[in-house]
Design a protein around this motif. Structure first.
Motif: not given
Ligand code: DP6
Length: 330
Positions: A264, A300, A302-304, A306-309
């Motif tokens: 992913q 940007y 890191r934020d993106t 972190k959204e991956i579970s």
């Protein structure tokens, strides 16, 4: 009498990968490699040779290490005993500030710190090249962790390994590059690098090509670093990583170090890149994904990510320093 010293060494991540040996006995690499030393990941090690110690004993993060690990360290210390004339066994205490055995190159910082601590304790004075050569006997990637910044490991030609050591290409302040290490699993890897390399050499039909194409990759990477060409550095890094894993996939049976999250993240990095952000991945003998970028894109990314579970943790690091002698831990 005690012969005691401590050292710290930082881990490193290969941009051009080391995979394969030309001589397993002396742990000589079949290809050269180029790496970045990492500021935030390090090992601190203390070595004490003493006549009262009956056999070498290793503590890793406070616990007694496995018999296999103790044996590997003991064999390494035999080289230091031979060079110095010290006959005593040693107590070794080592601390990693990151998960061991999950593809974060713990053997790199571990053997670099051990080489420096043990040689200092045994009072043998070695040049950086000789120290790197010694560290290589413990683990190939450890030879690079003697230096900070950008480092190249020389493949060498000699069978005794005296020309197979690392050199510095540029120091840690040369270029502001950030590495995000995305931890997708904290577990130990099934097949370590040493075993994986051996298996690949014996069973992959692509092994010969890997060796043959290596010097061109090194040459291109040296010039990307010299020109501070981040796009070229990133493309070559992904190329070398995927070429190494293609070797692993083509072994019989295949070696697959990746998990679902690894895949992913590969796709995520490639998608983000399409939007114009310079970002590239690399992966070692484990499932963690190491993402290279420039400082202005870190927030940007890191934020993106972190959204991956399922992502356990992200370690952010810049370039780290040389291995150093430190005071002994009490
Ligand atoms: C995939 O240095 O751990 O991380 O010399 O057998 O101890 P040994 O191998 P090791 O291999 C590192 C392999 C790698 C690529 C690299 O760091 O260059």
């Amino acid at each position: 009498m005690d012969y005691k010293a401590g050292a710290i060494a930082h881990s490193n991540i290969a941009l051009i990968k080391y995979w394969g040996k030309r001589n397993s006995h002396n742990n000589l690499p079949a290809v050269g490699s180029i790496s970045l030393t990492l500021k935030e990941l390090f090992t601190q090690t203390q070595v004490c040779f003493n006549e009262a110690i009956a056999q070498d004993i290793l503590f890793l993060n406070g616990d007694r290490a496995s018999a296999a690990m103790e044996e590997r360290v003991s064999k390494f210390l035999d080289i230091v005993r031979f060079k110095s004339g010290i006959k005593y066994s040693a107590e070794i205490k080592s601390h990693n500030n990151f998960p061991t055995g999950a593809g974060l190159a713990s053997s790199a910082s571990a053997f670099a710190a051990l080489a420096l601590a043990a040689s200092s304790a045994a009072e043998i004075s070695l040049s950086p090249a000789q120290l790197s050569e010694l560290a290589r006997c413990g683990s190939g990637s450890a030879a690079r962790s003697i230096y900070g910044g950008f480092v190249e490991m020389k493949v060498g030609k000699k069978s005794n390994g005296s020309d197979s050591f690392a050199v510095r290409l540029a120091d840690k302040d040369y270029w502001d590059i950030v590495l995000l290490i995305v931890i997708t699993a904290d577990t130990e890897k099934d097949i370590g690098s040493t075993q994986g390399m051996n298996h690949t050499e014996l069973s992959s039909p692509y092994y010969g090509q890997w060796i043959k194409t290596s010097s061109d990759d090194l040459k291109e990477m040296r010039s990307a670093i010299k020109d501070k060409d981040f796009v070229k550095l990133g493309e070559l890094t992904e190329y070398s990583c995927l070429k190494m894993h293609a070797l692993c996939f083509s072994a019989r049976p295949a070696l697959i170090y990746w998990n679902d999250l690894t895949f992913q993240l590969i796709h995520l990095v490639r998608d983000i890149r399409k939007s114009g952000i310079p970002v590239y991945f690399t992966i070692d003998a484990g499932p963690q994904v190491k993402i290279l970028t420039l400082p202005q894109h870190v927030g940007y990314l890191r934020d993106t990510i972190k959204e991956i579970s399922g992502i356990n943790r992200i370690i952010e690091t810049t370039l780290g320093p040389d291995a150093q002698v430190i005071g002994v831990m009490r």
